[in-house]
Scaffold this motif. Structure first.
Motif, PDB file in Angstrom:
ATOM      1  N   ARG A  65      57.578  52.465  31.692  1.00  0.00           N
ATOM      2  CA  ARG A  65      56.493  53.409  31.444  1.00  0.00           C
ATOM      3  C   ARG A  65      55.760  53.022  30.164  1.00  0.00           C
ATOM      4  O   ARG A  65      56.338  52.428  29.265  1.00  0.00           O
TER       5      ARG A  65
ATOM      6  N   GLY B 220      53.961  57.849  32.720  1.00  0.00           N
ATOM      7  CA  GLY B 220      53.500  56.979  33.797  1.00  0.00           C
ATOM      8  C   GLY B 220      53.107  55.626  33.249  1.00  0.00           C
ATOM      9  O   GLY B 220      53.745  55.103  32.338  1.00  0.00           O
TER      10      GLY B 220
ATOM     11  N   SER C 208      50.945  57.398  38.016  1.00  0.00           N
ATOM     12  CA  SER C 208      52.399  57.445  38.106  1.00  0.00           C
ATOM     13  C   SER C 208      52.763  57.157  39.552  1.00  0.00           C
ATOM     14  O   SER C 208      51.889  57.072  40.418  1.00  0.00           O
TER      15      SER C 208
ATOM     16  N   ASP D  51      56.435  52.701  36.542  1.00  0.00           N
ATOM     17  CA  ASP D  51      56.207  54.015  37.151  1.00  0.00           C
ATOM     18  C   ASP D  51      54.693  54.162  37.352  1.00  0.00           C
ATOM     19  O   ASP D  51      54.003  54.855  36.609  1.00  0.00           O
ATOM     20  N   ARG D  52      54.185  53.487  38.365  1.00  0.00           N
ATOM     21  CA  ARG D  52      52.755  53.468  38.654  1.00  0.00           C
ATOM     22  C   ARG D  52      52.538  53.774  40.129  1.00  0.00           C
ATOM     23  O   ARG D  52      53.449  53.624  40.946  1.00  0.00           O
TER      24      ARG D  52
END
Length: 611
Positions: free
Chosen positions: A282, A303, A322, A398-399
């Motif tokens: 992140r 995110g 996120s 975290d995308r």
């Protein structure tokens, strides 16, 4: 190629439920865009890239008039572009069908005929571009090495050449200084930096931190007459920041109280830095005041920051997403008010499931993985796909990913492993694959696979391995070296025969491979043999799908054909998807076709769908 390989099957639809079918396709079709990039001396003149037309292309945005227009329109799309400093022109890189080999074109910002920007510079692979008011510095890479040129006063002059990898990195605001990145010491993975005077090209300053410690020049101060250069270093085992006054040859290391690693850019007055912090998948944003040494968070949501920069008034514009929420372009005023900056036309992508962290002890230390589980998954073990990222020097984050969401919709758990070789976990973790690439990463994948099975998440008979580029290479290597673990392997634009790949790939990658393997295939034949998927082809048991582009300079087609010719002699089910583009496709319809082929192949291999 002499063998007619079984073609990949493209299903008309993946799901019987009409809403589910529409949802996954909508995620790919949904319009997306990058953070706007503006002209240094004309901040109303902006460009960005977007898929709004169905192909990733360059767009212009005049903030003064509110007008948006599509700049490029090429069959296989365009990603590389910038503006002149005065905002009068847009430059974009013109290659052939995604082969990355070409030259820069220039056209008026308001529209008009595109023309060669630097007609006296030969074609090649891009190795940096810096556009000033009175001069332009550009880098070109070919099979003969790297060449750097300056164009000024109607004259083009080569100012640097090397058989090793090098590139133009930064141009000072007053255009007196040019910073280049080079690997004359023989290691392009850990570059050095040199600053040259633009008048005469004498060396102003040199900096190299020694073996295994790279220096990455980011950008000069945006204030005219200020010779400070922002640089990434790794003297303490991770990427950190320093400011180097190249004319006084003095430097200030910035010690930020943050875990993980950082990158940064200047605020327009050069009184602060906009810091992008990356830690455990992140990223977040901070402002670092250079006078007070105060580090303050910009309080971005949890995110991924996909890009960020500071406007002349101190406003920060950034891209955020996120795993659960699609990308949005946001603006944070200097006072702290956050709002949506731009929304591309069309429907926003449907959301997806969040990811959670898993930390697994492996042979080289603690491995971080991101795990997503379908919302309607039954209790107990389920089919799981391990998606292995490319690079290798990159990381899963975290995308938002339409690709991940599609696997979840198809009933698979998704595990993304930030194996040794990944960035963001320190220099030792990143460099642990040296001398034994591929095999080292797969030890970490095996440890996470064991954890997934032992924890009750993964059905050991229904585990799929997939990846693109370096991830595709790891996928094929896993199919041969870990045959008992995988029920199917899906490799996109992979390295399949490493010796043949080395012979055909772009010189920048040959330089990278020599640094990674410890030499060329001539000097390290046993290492290349041990780390090449084709070596283990007789051990492959799982069905294999390979996808490849005809014009790929990174993972060339011949070495993939070599692998498939060998695979064709085995009694192993396999399919091949070949397309007319380079290292992946910028055409959304093509991306959808490939994604459907991949998931459908895995469903059939696991007998979750009839052929």
């Amino acid at each position: 190629m002499t063998t007619e390989h079984p073609p990949a099957v493209i299903p008309d639809r993946l799901f019987d439920d009409a809403a589910a079918e529409a949802r996954w396709r909508a995620r790919f079709h949904a319009p997306r865009m990058s953070v706007p990039d503006w002209a240094l001396d004309a901040p109303d003149k902006n460009i960005y890239v977007s898929n709004s037309s169905g192909v990733w292309e360059v767009y212009a945005w005049d903030r003064a008039t509110g007008e948006h227009r599509q700049v490029t329109d090429r069959p296989n799309g365009t990603l590389s572009a910038t503006t002149s400093r005065d905002g009068t022109s847009i430059w974009w890189f013109d290659d052939t069908d995604g082969d990355e080999f070409g030259s820069w074109k220039r056209e008026p910002f308001a529209g008009g005929q595109a023309e060669p920007a630097l007609p006296d510079v030969h074609d090649g692979y891009s190795a940096g571009l810096e556009i000033g008011q009175r001069l332009t510095a550009v880098g070109v890479s070919t099979d003969d090495g790297s060449e750097l040129f300056v164009h000024a006063g109607g004259k083009t002059e080569r100012f640097y050449a090397s058989k090793d990898d090098a590139g133009v990195a930064a141009l000072s605001r007053d255009e007196r200084l040019i910073a280049i990145s080079h690997s004359e010491h023989g290691d392009s993975r850990h570059p050095a930096v040199r600053v040259l005077a633009s008048d005469g090209f004498t060396t102003v300053a040199d900096k190299w931190d020694g073996e295994g410690k790279g220096l990455t020049p980011l950008e000069f101060s945006p204030v005219a007459g200020d010779p400070r250069l922002l640089v990434l270093h790794e003297r303490r085992g991770r990427e950190e920041l320093l400011i180097w006054d190249v004319e006084r040859d003095t430097e200030t290391e910035l010690s930020l109280d943050l875990p993980g690693e950082v990158a940064a850019g200047w605020y327009p007055k050069a009184d602060a830095l906009l810091v992008v912090h990356f830690h455990e998948g992140r990223s977040s944003l901070y402002r670092y005041d250079l006078t007070s040494a105060n580090l303050s968070s910009l309080d971005t949501p949890k995110g991924r920051i996909g890009g960020a920069s500071a406007r002349p008034d101190g406003t920060v514009e950034y891209s955020w997403s996120s795993a659960a929420e699609p990308t949005v372009i946001r603006s944070r005023a200097a006072g702290g008010t956050d709002s949506v900056l731009l929304t591309p036309p069309g429907e926003r992508a449907p959301g997806s499931a969040p990811v959670v962290d898993a930390f697994v002890e492996g042979p080289g230390g603690r491995i971080h993985a991101l795990v997503a589980r379908p919302g309607d998954a039954p209790e107990g073990p389920i089919p799981v796909v391990f998606t292995l990222h490319g690079g290798p020097h990159a990381a899963d984050e975290d995308r938002f990913s339409a690709y991940r969401a599609l696997w979840l919709d198809a009933g698979f758990g998704v595990i993304e492993v930030n194996y040794r070789g990944s960035t963001g976990y320190g220099s030792a973790w990143r460099d642990a694959i040296e001398g034994r690439p591929g095999l080292t990463e797969l030890e970490d994948v095996a440890a996470v696979h064991d954890w997934a099975v032992e924890s009750g998440l993964a059905d050991p008979a229904k585990c799929v391995v997939t990846g693109a580029s370096w991830g595709g290479y790891l996928t094929l290597l896993a199919a041969g070296t870990q045959p008992a673990r995988w029920a199917a392997a899906v490799a996109s634009v992979p390295v399949a025969d490493y010796v043949a790949a080395y012979e055909d790939e772009m010189e920048q990658l040959r330089s990278f491979d020599r640094a990674l393997f410890g030499g060329s295939p001539d000097t390290k034949p046993e290492v290349y043999r041990a780390c090449s998927p084709v070596t283990y082809i007789d051990q492959v048991r799982a069905p294999v799908l390979v996808l490849a582009g005809d014009n790929d300079p990174r993972c060339p087609i011949r070495q993939i054909e070599n692998y498939l010719e060998r695979l064709a002699t085995r009694e192993v089910p396999y399919e091949f998807y070949r397309y007319d583009a380079g290292h992946g496709s910028l055409v959304i319809a093509e991306t959808i076709r490939q994604s459907a082929a991949e998931v459908y192949f895995a469903l059939r291999a696991l007998r979750l769908r009839k052929s």
